[in-house]
Design a protein around this motif. Sequence first.
Motif, mmCIF file in Angstrom:
data_model
loop_
_atom_site.group_PDB
_atom_site.id
_atom_site.type_symbol
_atom_site.label_atom_id
_atom_site.label_comp_id
_atom_site.label_asym_id
_atom_site.label_seq_id
_atom_site.Cartn_x
_atom_site.Cartn_y
_atom_site.Cartn_z
ATOM 1 N N SER A 546 0.860 -1.224 -0.065
ATOM 2 C CA SER A 546 0.024 0.033 -0.074
ATOM 3 C C SER A 546 0.705 1.217 0.056
ATOM 4 C CB SER A 546 -0.883 0.102 1.186
ATOM 5 O OG SER A 546 -1.974 -1.065 1.288
ATOM 6 N N VAL A 547 1.790 1.525 -0.887
ATOM 7 C CA VAL A 547 2.632 2.457 -0.971
ATOM 8 C C VAL A 547 2.629 3.054 -2.579
ATOM 9 C CG1 VAL A 547 5.157 3.133 -1.285
ATOM 10 C CG2 VAL A 547 4.440 1.352 0.489
ATOM 11 N N LEU A 548 2.417 4.237 -2.308
ATOM 12 C CA LEU A 548 2.552 5.040 -3.848
ATOM 13 C C LEU A 548 3.717 6.043 -3.903
ATOM 14 C CD1 LEU A 548 -0.938 7.017 -4.061
ATOM 15 C CD2 LEU A 548 -0.278 4.926 -4.988
ATOM 16 N N ASN A 566 3.328 5.703 2.597
ATOM 17 C CA ASN A 566 3.016 4.387 3.258
ATOM 18 C C ASN A 566 1.500 4.598 3.809
ATOM 19 O OD1 ASN A 566 2.961 2.032 4.560
ATOM 20 N ND2 ASN A 566 4.608 2.444 5.567
ATOM 21 N N PHE A 567 0.799 3.656 3.552
ATOM 22 C CA PHE A 567 -0.756 3.861 3.902
ATOM 23 C C PHE A 567 -1.053 2.654 4.950
ATOM 24 C CE2 PHE A 567 -0.741 5.905 -0.292
ATOM 25 C CZ PHE A 567 -1.405 7.100 0.007
ATOM 26 N N ILE A 571 6.586 -0.109 9.356
ATOM 27 C CA ILE A 571 7.770 0.530 8.840
ATOM 28 C C ILE A 571 8.600 -0.294 7.535
ATOM 29 C CG2 ILE A 571 9.839 1.239 9.653
ATOM 30 C CD1 ILE A 571 8.927 1.097 12.195
ATOM 31 N N LEU A 572 8.520 0.387 6.783
ATOM 32 C CA LEU A 572 9.316 -0.178 5.537
ATOM 33 C C LEU A 572 10.758 0.477 5.239
ATOM 34 C CD1 LEU A 572 6.330 0.396 2.848
ATOM 35 C CD2 LEU A 572 6.930 -1.664 4.088
ATOM 36 N N GLU A 621 17.520 3.059 -1.993
ATOM 37 C CA GLU A 621 16.776 2.430 -0.817
ATOM 38 C C GLU A 621 16.489 3.448 0.038
ATOM 39 O OE1 GLU A 621 19.032 -0.745 0.436
ATOM 40 O OE2 GLU A 621 18.241 -2.065 -1.432
ATOM 41 N N ILE A 622 15.057 3.592 0.516
ATOM 42 C CA ILE A 622 14.794 4.777 1.423
ATOM 43 C C ILE A 622 13.940 3.963 2.477
ATOM 44 C CG2 ILE A 622 14.633 6.526 -0.375
ATOM 45 C CD1 ILE A 622 11.570 5.847 -0.286
ATOM 46 N N ASN A 623 13.781 4.689 3.673
ATOM 47 C CA ASN A 623 13.043 4.388 4.707
ATOM 48 C C ASN A 623 11.718 5.152 4.721
ATOM 49 O OD1 ASN A 623 14.821 2.744 5.956
ATOM 50 N ND2 ASN A 623 15.734 4.388 6.959
ATOM 51 N N VAL A 624 10.604 4.303 4.447
ATOM 52 C CA VAL A 624 9.160 4.996 4.561
ATOM 53 C C VAL A 624 8.421 4.742 5.812
ATOM 54 C CG1 VAL A 624 7.196 4.959 3.089
ATOM 55 C CG2 VAL A 624 9.122 4.221 1.963
#
Length: 635
Positions: A546-548, A566-567, A571-572, A621-624
Motif C-alpha cells: 500500500s505504497v505510492l 505508506n498507507f 515501517i518499510l 533505498e529509502i525508509n518509508v
Amino acid sequence: MKKEVQVHSFFSDFDISLFKAGKHFRLYEKFGAHITEIDGVKGVYFAVWAPSAKKVSVIGDFNYWNEEEHPLNVRWDESGIWEGFIPGVEKGNKYKYKIESSHNGEKLEKADPYALKCEHPPNTASIVWELDYKWKDKKYLSTRKEVNSLDKPFSIYEVHLGSWRKNVLENRSLTYKEMASELVDYVKDLGFTHVEFMPVMEHPYAPSWGYQITGYFAPTSRFGDPQDFMSLVEAFHKAGIGVILDWVPSHFPQDAHGLGRFDGTHVYEHPDPRKGYHPDWKSLIFNYGRNEVRSFLISNAIFWLDKYHIDGLRVDAVASMLYLDYSREDGEWEPNEQGGRENLDAISLFKELNKEIYGSFEGVQTIAEESTSFPMVSRPVDMGGLGFGMKWMMGWMHDTLEYFKKDPIYRKYHQNDITFSMTYTFTENFCLPLSHDEVVYGKKSLLGRMPGDEWQRFANLRLLYSYMFTHPGAKLLFMGAEIGQGEEWNFDTSLGWHLLDYPNHKGIQDTMRALNQLYKTQPALHENQFTQEGFEWIAYDDHQNSVLSYIRKGKSAKDKLVIACNFTPSILENYKIGLPNGGKLKEIFNSDDKKFGGTGIKNKQIKINKDNFHGKDFSAEINVPPLGAVVFQLL
C-alpha cells in the motif's frame, strides 16, 4: 400629505438598451439607493426594476413607512424601471419598496435587490449607505497577477465567519474588525496563500450558512458595516493573502422581502417550476435566459471584485445550473431545444460571466464547484470551455476519503481508489477540496473518519494532508481541519481551539504549517501543478505494501521532488524505488517527524545507485515511515 418625488434618472438610453440586452454589467452604479445632490438639494435617488408593477413607493423611517408619501415614477421606455429622487433622505435611513402588482393587485414590501447594507437579521429593511473607503492595498493589487497565477501556490483556508472563533465573554462571533487582526494573523502564520469566505452576502437564516441570500450586494451586518468588511479584505491584502468569496447564482430563498415574486410575478425566478424551483433546497432558481436577470447576476459578481477588491469567486453549485435534470426524475424536467439535458442559458451565462471578469480584472480567478464530468469547465471560452480558472476535484475528494476511512489492512485491495485521480488530473485545472461539506450531516470530522487507535488516527490525518499537498492541483481546507477537530462542524459554535493544548492536535497544526511552507517554497509542487509535465509515477502498483511513489517537477530540470506515501502502519526499511537520474536524495519533509507527533523514522542523505528499477535507469533505498509520507529533494 403626499410629497412630490422629483424626476431624475441615472439611466441613459444606452444603459437601458444594455440592460434589456443582458449586457449591462455595472448595474449597481444605476439601481439601488444613491446619495446625491440635485440643484443644490441633498437626498437619495432610488431605482428598482419591477416590470409588472402598477405602483411602486419608497417606504422608510423617513416617512413613517407610508406608501402614499413617496411614489416612484415608471420610465416611459417600457424597461420596467421605477425611479425618483427624494430630498432629505440620508445615509443610515431604513427603507423598502412597497410594490402593488398589476397582475392581481397584491401589495408586497420588498428589500432593495441592490441595497449596499441591510438591517441585522431578523430585521429585513434595506439601509441607505455609501461605499466610500480609502483603500491602502495598491501594492498588493499591483502584484496580484503574479501572486494569483496558476503556476503559483494556491492554498486556500475556507472560513465560516460566524463560527471561526467566538468572543467567549460576550458569547458572540468576532466582528470584521476583530477578524482583521486575529483571523489575518492566524492565516498568515499557518502559511495559507488565500482565504475563502462562505457567503458573506446578507442572508436571513443563519443555519443556511449564508447560501440562502436576500441581499446580494450587501455584506452581512452580523459582523459590522460595509467599510468594516473592506478593512478585513484590506488587512488580508496587506498580509499578502488573497480573498475569495463564495458566490451563489444557483438559487435564492422565498422569504417575503427577497427576490421571489418581486412584483407579484416571476421577475428573477424562472416561471416554469421545472426550471425555477430547486427541490433539494426548497428555493427558487434564477431565470438565466432573461436578459435583465443575466445583467443582475453578472453585475453582482463584478460588484464584489470592483468595490471590495475581491481576488476570486468560488461559484457554488455549478452542476445544478448546468443540467436541467439535476435532482429531478423523469417527467420533472424538459429537454432543451436541441433535445439534450444541458441548460443552454446557464452555459452561456457562465461563458459571458468569465469573459467579463477576466477581461476586466487583472489577476483574479473564478473557481467552479462542479461535481460532474461536464467538459472543459476550466478551459478558456475561446477554446470552447466555460472559462473558469479552476474546478473543484470532487472525484479526488470522494475517492480519497473513502480510501482513508478503510482499515489499513484492507487498503491493498483498494489501491485503485487512491491512484485513479491521476488518470484525469490534467483534464481540468483542479482544486483539491476538503471543504465544509465533508464535515457535516453525520459524515464525521476528518479526524473522526480515520481508523485505528489514537496514534494511527492522527498519523492517518497527517498522511492525508501530506498526500494532498504533494498531489497536483490547488488545495482547499476547511477551518478546524488544521487542528484535528474531533467533532463535526457546528455553524453555531466556535472551533475547538482548546484542542491545541494537546500535543497530537498541535502536531496536526504544525504539519499544516510545514506543508504550506513546502508547497510555497518548492517550485516542483506548484509551477506545473496543472500540467502533465509536473508529475511522473515511480510506482502506483505496490498493492501489497500500500505504497505510492512519484516525482513532482518544476519548470527547471533541477526542481524535482521524490515522494513516497505508506498507507499502512508498518515501517518499510530499505524500500527500493526507481529514479530517472543519479545523484542524491535529501529528505526535506517527513509526516512522521517527532515534532508532529510521529515515531521519528527518518532518512539520512541517500546516494542514488546506477541500477535499473521500476523501468528507470537508477534506484535508491529509502525508509518509508508508518502511515507516513516522506519528501526528498533530488540533488
